[in-house]
Write a protein that holds these residues in place. Structure first.
Motif, PDB file in Angstrom:
ATOM      1  N   PRO A 121       0.840  -1.050  -0.026  1.00 47.47           N
ATOM      2  CA  PRO A 121       0.123  -0.152   0.042  1.00 47.47           C
ATOM      3  C   PRO A 121       0.625   1.220   0.125  1.00 47.47           C
ATOM      4  CG  PRO A 121      -0.718  -1.454   1.349  1.00 47.47           C
ATOM      5  CD  PRO A 121       0.286  -2.192   1.162  1.00 47.47           C
ATOM      6  N   TYR A 122       1.869   1.228   0.711  1.00 45.96           N
ATOM      7  CA  TYR A 122       2.644   2.277   0.880  1.00 45.96           C
ATOM      8  C   TYR A 122       3.401   2.500  -0.639  1.00 45.96           C
ATOM      9  CZ  TYR A 122       6.953   5.249   2.516  1.00 45.96           C
ATOM     10  OH  TYR A 122       7.940   6.221   2.615  1.00 45.96           O
ATOM     11  N   GLY A 125       0.990   4.138  -2.789  1.00 38.25           N
ATOM     12  CA  GLY A 125       0.871   5.884  -2.703  1.00 38.25           C
ATOM     13  C   GLY A 125       1.842   6.400  -3.224  1.00 38.25           C
ATOM     14  N   LYS A 126       3.110   5.819  -3.102  1.00 36.57           N
ATOM     15  CA  LYS A 126       4.376   6.532  -3.819  1.00 36.57           C
ATOM     16  C   LYS A 126       4.146   6.748  -5.528  1.00 36.57           C
ATOM     17  CE  LYS A 126       8.220   6.079  -0.846  1.00 36.57           C
ATOM     18  NZ  LYS A 126       8.745   7.547  -0.700  1.00 36.57           N
ATOM     19  N   VAL A 128       1.251   6.566  -6.909  1.00 39.21           N
ATOM     20  CA  VAL A 128       0.475   7.520  -7.204  1.00 39.21           C
ATOM     21  C   VAL A 128       0.943   8.935  -7.350  1.00 39.21           C
ATOM     22  CG1 VAL A 128      -1.694   8.552  -6.360  1.00 39.21           C
ATOM     23  CG2 VAL A 128      -1.695   6.202  -6.643  1.00 39.21           C
ATOM     24  N   ALA A 129       1.957   9.154  -6.403  1.00 41.90           N
ATOM     25  CA  ALA A 129       2.337  10.556  -6.294  1.00 41.90           C
ATOM     26  C   ALA A 129       3.388  10.817  -7.479  1.00 41.90           C
ATOM     27  CB  ALA A 129       3.587  10.670  -4.831  1.00 41.90           C
ATOM     28  N   SER A 132       1.027  11.608 -10.356  1.00 40.54           N
ATOM     29  CA  SER A 132       0.156  12.663 -10.339  1.00 40.54           C
ATOM     30  C   SER A 132       1.243  13.966 -10.431  1.00 40.54           C
ATOM     31  CB  SER A 132      -0.142  12.960  -8.633  1.00 40.54           C
ATOM     32  OG  SER A 132      -0.265  14.014  -8.034  1.00 40.54           O
ATOM     33  N   ALA A 156      -4.381  -3.265  -2.179  1.00 40.21           N
ATOM     34  CA  ALA A 156      -3.596  -2.350  -2.897  1.00 40.21           C
ATOM     35  C   ALA A 156      -3.591  -2.639  -4.533  1.00 40.21           C
ATOM     36  CB  ALA A 156      -2.237  -2.363  -2.179  1.00 40.21           C
ATOM     37  N   PHE A 159      -6.315  -1.668  -6.271  1.00 37.84           N
ATOM     38  CA  PHE A 159      -6.284  -0.207  -6.490  1.00 37.84           C
ATOM     39  C   PHE A 159      -5.239  -0.101  -7.548  1.00 37.84           C
ATOM     40  CE2 PHE A 159      -4.695   4.130  -6.018  1.00 37.84           C
ATOM     41  CZ  PHE A 159      -5.635   4.831  -5.549  1.00 37.84           C
TER      42      PHE A 159
ATOM     43  N   ASN B  51      -5.617  -0.057   2.939  1.00 36.46           N
ATOM     44  CA  ASN B  51      -4.835   0.303   1.851  1.00 36.46           C
ATOM     45  C   ASN B  51      -4.799   1.825   1.843  1.00 36.46           C
ATOM     46  OD1 ASN B  51      -3.286   0.048  -0.762  1.00 36.46           O
ATOM     47  ND2 ASN B  51      -5.252   0.871  -1.769  1.00 36.46           N
ATOM     48  N   GLY B  54      -2.265   3.105   4.269  1.00 38.21           N
ATOM     49  CA  GLY B  54      -0.698   2.856   3.852  1.00 38.21           C
ATOM     50  C   GLY B  54      -0.447   3.750   2.630  1.00 38.21           C
ATOM     51  N   MET B  55      -1.466   4.004   1.678  1.00 40.29           N
ATOM     52  CA  MET B  55      -1.184   4.759   0.399  1.00 40.29           C
ATOM     53  C   MET B  55      -1.069   6.139   0.805  1.00 40.29           C
ATOM     54  SD  MET B  55      -3.648   3.803  -2.731  1.00 40.29           S
ATOM     55  CE  MET B  55      -5.116   3.994  -2.030  1.00 40.29           C
ATOM     56  N   ALA B  56      -1.741   6.793   1.693  1.00 39.96           N
ATOM     57  CA  ALA B  56      -1.768   8.203   2.578  1.00 39.96           C
ATOM     58  C   ALA B  56      -0.182   8.248   3.079  1.00 39.96           C
ATOM     59  CB  ALA B  56      -2.777   8.080   3.713  1.00 39.96           C
ATOM     60  N   GLY B  58       2.439   6.621   1.874  1.00 48.43           N
ATOM     61  CA  GLY B  58       3.382   6.969   0.606  1.00 48.43           C
ATOM     62  C   GLY B  58       3.227   8.096   0.153  1.00 48.43           C
ATOM     63  N   LEU B  59       1.997   8.613  -0.025  1.00 49.46           N
ATOM     64  CA  LEU B  59       1.853   9.969  -0.876  1.00 49.46           C
ATOM     65  C   LEU B  59       2.475  10.979   0.118  1.00 49.46           C
ATOM     66  CD1 LEU B  59      -1.749   9.444  -1.708  1.00 49.46           C
ATOM     67  CD2 LEU B  59      -0.125  10.496  -3.141  1.00 49.46           C
ATOM     68  N   GLU B  62       6.149  11.762  -0.030  1.00 55.14           N
ATOM     69  CA  GLU B  62       6.220  12.405  -1.484  1.00 55.14           C
ATOM     70  C   GLU B  62       5.788  13.617  -1.228  1.00 55.14           C
ATOM     71  OE1 GLU B  62       8.403  11.355  -3.345  1.00 55.14           O
ATOM     72  OE2 GLU B  62       8.543   9.130  -2.649  1.00 55.14           O
ATOM     73  N   PHE B  64       3.134  15.034   0.077  1.00 49.72           N
ATOM     74  CA  PHE B  64       1.828  15.603   0.041  1.00 49.72           C
ATOM     75  C   PHE B  64       1.095  15.753   1.423  1.00 49.72           C
ATOM     76  CE2 PHE B  64       1.699  13.745  -4.526  1.00 49.72           C
ATOM     77  CZ  PHE B  64       1.058  14.619  -5.091  1.00 49.72           C
TER      78      PHE B  64
END
Lengths: 270, 299
Positions: A121-122, A125-126, A128-129, A132, A156, A159, B51, B54-56, B58-59, B62, B64
């Motif tokens: 999941p992490y 997120g990266k 997606v960053a 974006s 994950a 997604f 998820n 966890g994604m938060a 990761g963002l 970077e 955000f």
């Protein structure tokens, strides 16, 4: 130390992993050996990084989700000059940043892991960053096979596939042994390739100890419009005859004699 | 409360493209305007809070500033380890936004009763809890959150206070600092009701009773482990403090104040009483007001 080939690098990663785990009387040497070839190819041939600028903006991001095998990652980073080989002596010692699960306090380690199911999941997120912001750097995440029991990985993957994250590469260290017994006897994950494909990923299966196969599958030019999954068939304890495919080396640490034998088998003297 | 929150977030996103709003497939009739105006800063993570969290992280790694929005319990307890390991341990700039704090969704049953969330969220060392009770507090909480670069928990109740005509609050206030909501008639009184979250109306009702007519009303909307040392001086000013929260007693706001009190060098003895939700509320369904009345909350 200058090491230009991934094969030689992998031998040193294995040797230092064995030495660190033995000295610290730590666990997880078997899994460390099963990912050493993958790490060697990633850090020698695939990832873009500058060891003197570990937070370089356009570096590729690598996340070790199976954080219990961090000795192999620390050894790799030391061999690639993120810090010194001497620093590895503090592995799992009181007050050290080199804790025995992957720690972001160590230069070059993106993310602290240890509880399984957190890395993907992490990494998503990266990814997606990066998308974006229209960045070209890529994200690589290494999971264990037993880790796929964790539902967060499948959340994950859904997604990542839905959002066509083709800047994400998921590598599964498929050594087929978990904590107590085999994957097959714990929670079956086969047909694994079909599962990831059904989730919308582009999947390849490789011998996780064959450097040419790894280089080809990990290559950034080898991609579709979806996340890439590489199922790397590996051997837990690879390279040390008395550790290979033996579940107890998830926990045991080699004593001095065993370390000597193991280093001889790897073919590296430290 | 949630509409005012989203208005403030939408305004901020206009000048700050680092804002990222993630929702766990919730926010109908709330988030649409944000999504329409800033589609690149909006993600529906689906019904998958582990998820999403966890994604938060990761963002946030970077750069955000991520807001994870859902109904309380879903984006807290369901993904508590992701908050603990991925966000709090790494000290990432993620704000967990829970709607339906306390018994706001009382009729929806125990799954939707957010009555243990303080206990969870205040156990994380880097986490700041933002529990506004008035419009002014929401605005100030958001101002602090936008300035902050560390983990935050924003707990929103259902409605703004109806019984409070003029909240006596400053425009700016700091984390860990109590603010005056309403004085009692006896201005010299050394007794107060100390609230957090959307229970201001309950405190005003309490003050109207003879037993509490001599108590000022204060609130502490921004608190957490980091601000414990700031409490001593404020506690010491009072002879008696009655804490009020729409949360179970164990591990909640009153417990926090008691812990702060136990670790200070006392100038005088401050009597601290706790008012919280009766644990039997867990087995009862009903409208928030009915539940509170039935279990004699703030009596």
């Amino acid at each position: 130390m200058k090491i230009n080939s991934s094969v030689l690098l992998s031998k040193y990663i294995k040797a230092y992993t064995l030495k660190m785990v033995s000295k610290a009387k730590a666990s997880h040497v078997g899994g460390g050996l099963s990912i050493s070839d993958i790490l060697a190819v990633l850090y020698n041939n695939i990832l873009y990084f500058d060891s003197q600028k570990p937070l370089l903006e356009n570096r590729d991001r690598f996340i070790l989700s199976k954080g219990h095998c961090c000795a192999a990652l620390y050894a790799t980073l030391a061999l690639k000059n993120f810090f010194t080989l001497r620093d590895l002596n503090s592995f799992a010692q009181f007050g050290s940043n080199f804790m025995s699960h992957a720690s972001h306090k160590v230069k070059g380690v993106e993310f602290s892991t240890g509880s399984l199911g957190h890395g993907l999941p992490y990494a998503v997120g990266k990814a997606v960053a990066a998308k974006s912001r229209n960045k070209k750097w890529e994200v690589f995440v290494l999971l264990s096979d037993g880790e796929l029991n964790e539902g967060s990985n499948w959340e994950a993957t859904l997604f990542a596939s839905h959002h066509n994250l083709n800047n994400l590469t998921i590598i599964v260290d498929y050594n087929k042994l978990q904590s107590l017994t085999t994957v097959e006897k714990t929670i079956k994950i086969e047909p694994l390739k079909d599962k990831f494909e059904a989730f919308g990923c582009y999947v390849s299966e490789v011998n996780g100890h064959d450097h040419e196969e790894l280089k080809n599958s990990l290559s950034k030019t080898n991609k579709k419009n979806s996340p890439k999954v590489i199922i790397a068939h590996t051997v837990k304890g690879k390279g040390v005859s008395f550790m290979e495919n033996r579940v107890e080396w998830h926990y045991k640490s080699p004593d001095e004699d065993q370390l000597e034998t193991a280093l001889n088998e790897i073919g590296v003297s430290l | 409360m949630r509409n005012y929150f989203i208005d403030l977030l939408t305004k901020e996103a206009k000048s700050n493209n680092k804002i990222m709003l993630m929702v766990g497939d919730l926010g109908f009739s709330v988030v649409e305007n944000f999504k329409e105006k800033y589609p690149k800063q909006f993600i529906n993570a689906g019904v998958a809070e582990q998820n999403m969290t966890g994604m938060a992280a990761g963002l946030a790694s970077e750069k955000f500033h991520v807001f994870t929005y859902s109904i309380a319990n879903f984006n807290t307890f369901r993904c508590s380890e992701q908050i603990r390991n991925d966000i709090d341990y790494h000290n990432y700039n993620v704000t967990v936004v829970s709607v339906g704090g306390g018994l706001s969704y009382g009729a929806l049953g125990y799954s939707h009763h957010a009555i243990q969330d303080y206990a969870l969220m205040r156990s994380f060392p880097n986490m700041t809890i933002y529990a506004p009770g008035t419009r002014s507090e929401i605005a100030n909480c958001m101002k602090q959150i936008f300035k902050s670069k560390s983990p935050a928990y924003l707990r929103l109740g259902k409605t703004l206070p109806k019984n409070l005509k003029k909240p006596n609050q400053p425009h700016d206030y700091a984390p860990g600092k109590w603010t005056k909501i309403l004085e009692c008639k006896n201005r010299e009184s050394k007794k107060c009701i100390l609230t957090t979250g959307a229970v201001i109306d309950d405190a005003v009702k309490m003050q109207k009773k003879e037993e509490f007519s001599n108590y000022h009303i204060y609130s502490l909307p921004i608190w957490g482990m980091k601000y414990k040392t700031l409490q001593a001086q404020q506690i010491n000013k009072w002879d008696e403090i009655v804490t009020l929260e729409d949360h179970l007693e164990d591990g909640g706001f009153g417990s926090y104040i008691l812990e702060c009190n136990s670790s200070i060098q006392k100038v005088g003895e401050t009597k601290i009483k706790l008012k919280s939700l009766n644990k039997n509320v867990c087995n009862t369904v009903g409208d928030q007001d009915n539940l509170k009345e039935h279990f004699k909350f703030a009596h």
